[in-house]
Scaffold this active site. Sequence first.
Site, short mmCIF file in Angstrom:
data_model
loop_
_atom_site.label_atom_id
_atom_site.label_comp_id
_atom_site.label_asym_id
_atom_site.label_seq_id
_atom_site.Cartn_x
_atom_site.Cartn_y
_atom_site.Cartn_z
N SER A 28 51.61 40.55 -20.14
CA SER A 28 52.06 39.81 -20.64
C SER A 28 53.52 39.23 -20.33
O SER A 28 53.72 38.30 -21.56
CB SER A 28 51.41 40.96 -22.30
OG SER A 28 52.52 42.42 -21.90
N CYS A 29 53.90 40.02 -19.24
CA CYS A 29 55.18 39.52 -19.06
C CYS A 29 55.01 37.98 -18.76
O CYS A 29 54.44 37.22 -17.89
CB CYS A 29 55.65 40.14 -18.01
SG CYS A 29 55.88 41.86 -18.02
N VAL A 30 56.14 37.27 -18.41
CA VAL A 30 56.30 36.20 -18.30
C VAL A 30 56.92 36.13 -17.20
O VAL A 30 58.50 36.31 -16.80
CB VAL A 30 56.43 35.15 -19.20
CG1 VAL A 30 57.13 33.72 -19.22
CG2 VAL A 30 56.19 35.24 -20.37
N GLY A 93 52.52 35.45 -20.05
CA GLY A 93 51.88 35.53 -21.29
C GLY A 93 50.86 35.97 -22.17
O GLY A 93 50.02 35.26 -22.86
N ASP B 156 51.24 46.02 -17.21
CA ASP B 156 52.42 45.48 -17.96
C ASP B 156 51.98 45.49 -19.54
O ASP B 156 53.04 45.52 -20.47
CB ASP B 156 52.44 44.35 -16.76
CG ASP B 156 52.79 42.99 -17.68
OD1 ASP B 156 53.12 43.24 -18.58
OD2 ASP B 156 53.31 42.47 -16.91
#
Lengths: 170, 208
Positions: A28-30, A93, B156
């Site tokens: 979900s990190c960008v 994301g 993550d």
Amino acid sequence: MTEMLNVGVAELKVSDNSDILASFGLGSCVAVAIYDPKKKIGGLAHVMLPESRGKDHPKVPGKFADTAIPNLVDRLARIGARPKCLKCKIVGGAQMFEIPGSRNKYAGLTCGPASHIGARNVDAVKMALEKLKIPIVGEETGGNHGRTVKFDSCTGDVEVSSIHFGKHTL
Amino acid sequence: MTDAMGGKQLSELQIDALREAGNIGAGNAAIALSQMVNKKVGLSTPKASLIRLTNVPELVGGPESPVAGVYLNVSGDCSGSILLLLEEESAARLASLMVPSDLDVPEMTVVKRSALQETGSILSAAYLNALGQFTGLLFKPSVPGFAMDMAGAILDYVLVDLGASEDHVLVVETDFTVSGVKILGHLVLFPDMGTLSIILERLGVPFD
């Protein structure tokens, strides 16, 4: 000399040396890649959360979208990039799990699927870019799969790879 | 790990107590697995350790290695999350034990995914129950989420879901053998900061 530099969670790095900046296994990190194509200067931020909520986080500016992007632009300018010529590509994301009734402390929700933090990260990144008038020229966001990003800070090419959908370049 | 623990540092005694609690949980999870597959389950001495969240992918071969992850939220007296990580091959072997008619199908079918999801749920619940009995605390697991993807991507997501306040987690590494078939699994407990204090207090080794 060209090197492969790992940009870990909540980190950001810049290069005027044609380095490859990489983030492995984004969920979900960008990953936000910003570059000045003519000056061949680029930087990558591995954004984890949408906003710092007014908290001052000088130690980890890369953690939040609203602090990472101004910080990255600032650092690019310091090594010679021209703020008005910057372009951006964004990747990540994703929504890795769907858990009904999941709590998400950060979002302050007690119900709903983990508050779609991936989508909120993407929105926050776009807002921060809009504020600085940096155009998005490439994007691969959302879905429910992990991605690895390799950003060529010289050409601006972003190679995206995933287990389920192979490899391609933005 | 000073900043990770909100300025607190874990003593050797506290780490030992957490290890012991982890071992009891893993033992209980092995019994549950044995009942599920109706086969004898051997269990190596589980390793329990506190490690940096960013290093968890290294347990299963790095952030890009394909893994199966079953993820549950924990509520009750304590809050946090629990994640079962299985290397791709171990996941396939375990799934085949659960869905024997699919032995010849190499890829993960929907049924196999579902079986793994359920296994993760049951193992996590068994682990939490043991931890609950040991500490006298109530741990309520949510329904499970399932993903097969890069270890880093799964981690993550968990990290973000935790609100990113912690960067050390309690990992119990367990090596199951089911009727001679080796299955390497990692049960990872992510206690919230408040939760860790509560657990340590119950174990008789509170923060000063």
